[in-house]
Design a protein around this motif. Structure first.
Motif, PDB file in Angstrom:
ATOM      1  N   GLY A   1       0.632  -1.443   0.040  1.00  3.84           N
ATOM      2  CA  GLY A   1      -0.115   0.038   0.110  1.00  3.84           C
ATOM      3  C   GLY A   1       0.960   1.453  -0.042  1.00  3.84           C
TER       4      GLY A   1
ATOM      5  N   SER B   1      -1.275  14.008  -7.718  1.00  2.00           N
ATOM      6  CA  SER B   1      -1.939  13.117  -7.395  1.00  2.00           C
ATOM      7  C   SER B   1      -3.057  12.370  -8.376  1.00  2.00           C
ATOM      8  CB  SER B   1      -2.614  13.507  -6.034  1.00  2.00           C
ATOM      9  OG  SER B   1      -3.893  14.360  -6.508  1.00  2.00           O
TER      10      SER B   1
ATOM     11  N   GLU C   1      -5.064  -0.652 -13.140  1.00  2.56           N
ATOM     12  CA  GLU C   1      -6.322  -1.216 -12.313  1.00  2.56           C
ATOM     13  C   GLU C   1      -6.018  -1.505 -10.737  1.00  2.56           C
ATOM     14  OE1 GLU C   1      -9.425  -3.916 -13.962  1.00  2.56           O
ATOM     15  OE2 GLU C   1      -9.609  -2.311 -15.664  1.00  2.56           O
TER      16      GLU C   1
ATOM     17  N   HIS D   1       3.121   4.264  -2.510  1.00  2.12           N
ATOM     18  CA  HIS D   1       3.105   5.011  -3.701  1.00  2.12           C
ATOM     19  C   HIS D   1       4.499   4.717  -4.439  1.00  2.12           C
ATOM     20  CE1 HIS D   1      -0.476   7.095  -2.947  1.00  2.12           C
ATOM     21  NE2 HIS D   1       0.103   7.520  -1.822  1.00  2.12           N
TER      22      HIS D   1
ATOM     23  N   GLN E   1      -5.094   1.546  -9.142  1.00  2.00           N
ATOM     24  CA  GLN E   1      -6.253   2.405  -9.131  1.00  2.00           C
ATOM     25  C   GLN E   1      -7.226   1.869  -7.888  1.00  2.00           C
ATOM     26  OE1 GLN E   1      -9.060   2.152 -12.575  1.00  2.00           O
ATOM     27  NE2 GLN E   1      -9.048   4.287 -12.639  1.00  2.00           N
ATOM     28  N   LYS E   2      -7.411   0.322  -8.005  1.00  2.00           N
ATOM     29  CA  LYS E   2      -8.058  -0.047  -6.918  1.00  2.00           C
ATOM     30  C   LYS E   2      -7.575   0.298  -5.370  1.00  2.00           C
ATOM     31  CE  LYS E   2     -10.747  -3.574  -9.188  1.00  2.00           C
ATOM     32  NZ  LYS E   2     -10.438  -4.691 -10.131  1.00  2.00           N
ATOM     33  N   ALA E   3      -6.224   0.011  -5.376  1.00  2.00           N
ATOM     34  CA  ALA E   3      -5.563   0.213  -3.964  1.00  2.00           C
ATOM     35  C   ALA E   3      -5.353   1.757  -3.646  1.00  2.00           C
ATOM     36  CB  ALA E   3      -4.183  -0.307  -4.165  1.00  2.00           C
ATOM     37  N   GLY E   4      -5.824   2.611  -4.555  1.00  2.00           N
ATOM     38  CA  GLY E   4      -5.979   3.881  -4.150  1.00  2.00           C
ATOM     39  C   GLY E   4      -4.244   4.613  -4.316  1.00  2.00           C
ATOM     40  N   LEU E   5      -3.338   4.022  -5.019  1.00  2.00           N
ATOM     41  CA  LEU E   5      -2.315   4.306  -5.121  1.00  2.00           C
ATOM     42  C   LEU E   5      -1.804   4.853  -6.225  1.00  2.00           C
ATOM     43  CD1 LEU E   5      -0.725   1.098  -3.550  1.00  2.00           C
ATOM     44  CD2 LEU E   5      -1.050   3.199  -2.433  1.00  2.00           C
ATOM     45  N   THR E   6      -0.764   5.909  -6.414  1.00  2.00           N
ATOM     46  CA  THR E   6      -0.248   6.282  -7.720  1.00  2.00           C
ATOM     47  C   THR E   6       0.982   5.693  -7.938  1.00  2.00           C
ATOM     48  OG1 THR E   6      -0.765   8.507  -6.824  1.00  2.00           O
ATOM     49  CG2 THR E   6       0.437   8.575  -8.710  1.00  2.00           C
TER      50      THR E   6
ATOM     51  N   GLN F   1      -5.100   8.049  -9.070  1.00  2.00           N
ATOM     52  CA  GLN F   1      -5.168   6.546  -8.649  1.00  2.00           C
ATOM     53  C   GLN F   1      -4.802   5.760  -9.821  1.00  2.00           C
ATOM     54  OE1 GLN F   1      -8.674   6.253  -6.366  1.00  2.00           O
ATOM     55  NE2 GLN F   1      -7.878   7.322  -4.499  1.00  2.00           N
TER      56      GLN F   1
END
Ligand code: NDP
Length: 403
Positions: free
Chosen positions: A100, A365, A127, A102, A130-135, A367
């Protein structure tokens, strides 16, 4: 806590790490990890001596996802900056996904057994990030990196439509060796000896390696130099994100000594990545050649001269045809005085450090998996000068890059 984990301890890492160490207001803590820990310790010692910053160091084999996961869990960084080799991109991205965190790198993934430059394996992780909310930010060095920002900036501020884009990379530095490479020799030689490729009218066109050249008059007292058409990875993302572009090419200058040595080495098979059996042991000629060549990180003290990297765009603004040339000039010795590295490491490490700052501060920023041109170029362009890479722009009246 804005804790940063940097992986790799070569020339680019030295610059990225020391530049981040110059900004304690952004990065509370920096941890530098690599395969040879003593190289991390040497960079950390300079950070202490020059900038009074403490950097922790660690060992990691970045080919091993489990080792990376264990290190990331222990360190708990906000962001991992990958300045190891392109071979490690996927393992480090996987470890970031599992923990989790970046991710940022400066070069697209390459498989050690295949000199193929393409973003597909990294874009395929979009994806999951994106799903993990990470860049995940790909290719945030100079080229790729600043050249992508320059293209985004040109489109945002100077063009309604970009028709022709040429990326022009000149290293007019002299290290005094008959043959050496300015960054990792294995990666550099794989890139230069690959077939050339450019994009025109919706298609890619292949050329024999170094078979197309052009003379360009560089600014900053560099003057006239021959430059050669190469394939370079940023073109893949740029033509995807700017489908209006009719033609995109990448050019790099080479001195005659470099080209002659490269030709001879190629002719005798020393640049091959196919394993050969030597006295009962399998060796890869290019890896053996890397072992013989000067370490790029050692070139700083002896390299004089300048680099000039930029983009030349031809297109339309308010109905008028227009040329635009945007570039940076960087002096090898000035870089060495500041951080003990030559300009090729410097021009790569500084954008990586600024990219890390923009991701850490939230000015960039998103995702998913991104290339640099997908973010707003303005925060980067506003700051990159004060981080060490000022830019200049001109609006040439001649159309020399249109042919
Ligand atoms: P170097 O070869 O000098 O440094 C690479 C570092 O990565 C070394 O410290 C090396 O360790 C370490 N490393 C290699 N394999 C592993 C591994 N399995 N685990 C942990 N560490 C490892 O390369 P550069 O500094 O010249 O280049 C770094 C990156 O920057 C490369 O990906 C290169 O392609 C990219 N680059 C990008 C540019 C751009 O403008 N975008 C321009 C120039 C470079 P060890 O010391 O043990 O060998």
């Amino acid at each position: 806590m804005n804790r940063l984990l940097i992986i790799g301890a070569g020339g680019v890492s030295r610059v990225a790490t020391l530049k981040c160490a110059q900004h304690p207001e952004v990065f509370d803590e920096i941890i530098l990890a690599s395969r040879t820990k003593s190289k991390c310790d040497a960079i950390a010692a300079d950070a202490k001596k020059w900038f009074s910053q403490t950097i922790q160091t660690a060992y990691v084999d970045a080919d091993q996802v489990d080792e990376l996961v264990a290190l990331i869990k222990k360190v708990q960084p906000h962001l991992v900056v990958n300045v190891a080799l392109p071979y490690q991109d996927l393992t480090i991205m996987e470890a970031c996904l599992q923990t989790g965190v970046h991710y940022l790198d400066t070069a697209n993934y390459e498989h050690p057994d295949e000199a193929r430059f393409c973003y597909a394996p990294q874009w395929a992780l979009h994806e999951r990030f994106q799903k993990a909310g990470l860049t995940a930010l790909l290719g945030c060095g100079f080229d790729p990196g600043v050249t992508n920002v320059y293209t985004a900036y040109a489109r945002k501020h100077h063009f309604d439509r970009m028709d022709y884009v040429d990326i022009i990379d000149c290293n007019a530095g002299d290290h005094g060796y008959p043959f050496a490479t300015n960054f990792n020799p294995e990666i550099n030689i794989r890139e230069v000896s690959a077939k050339g490729r450019y994009y025109e009218a919706g298609h890619w066109h292949e050329t024999a390696p170094l078979s197309i050249k052009k003379v360009f008059d560089f600014p900053g007292e560099i003057g006239s130099k021959e430059m050669y058409l190469l394939y370079h990875e940023e073109m893949e993302s740029l033509v995807k994100h700017y489908p209006e572009v009719q033609r995109m090419r990448f050019w790099m200058t080479f001195g005659q000594s470099y080209l002659t040595h490269l030709k001879v080495l190629e002719n005798v098979g020393m640049t091959s990545i196919e394993p050969v059996l030597y006295e009962g042991q399998e060796i890869i000629p290019l890896q053996f050649l890397k072992h013989l060549l000067p370490d790029p990180a050692s070139l700083g003290a002896r390299t004089v001269g300048k680099t000039c990297i930029g983009i030349w765009v031809n297109g339309e603004k308010n109905g008028d045809e227009k040329n635009y040339y945007l570039y940076n000039i960087c002096d090898h010795q000035a870089c060495f005085q500041e951080v003990g590295a030559q300009a090729v490491s410097y021009t790569t490490g500084v954008p990586a450090a600024l990219g890390a700052k923009l991701l850490t501060s939230g000015q960039w920023s998103g995702q998913g998996v991104f290339n640099v041109e997908q973010f707003d170029p303005d925060p980067f362009m506003n700051e990159i000068g004060s981080w060490g890479l000022p830019w200049q722009e001109t609006f040439p009246q001649n159309f020399i890059m249109k042919d």
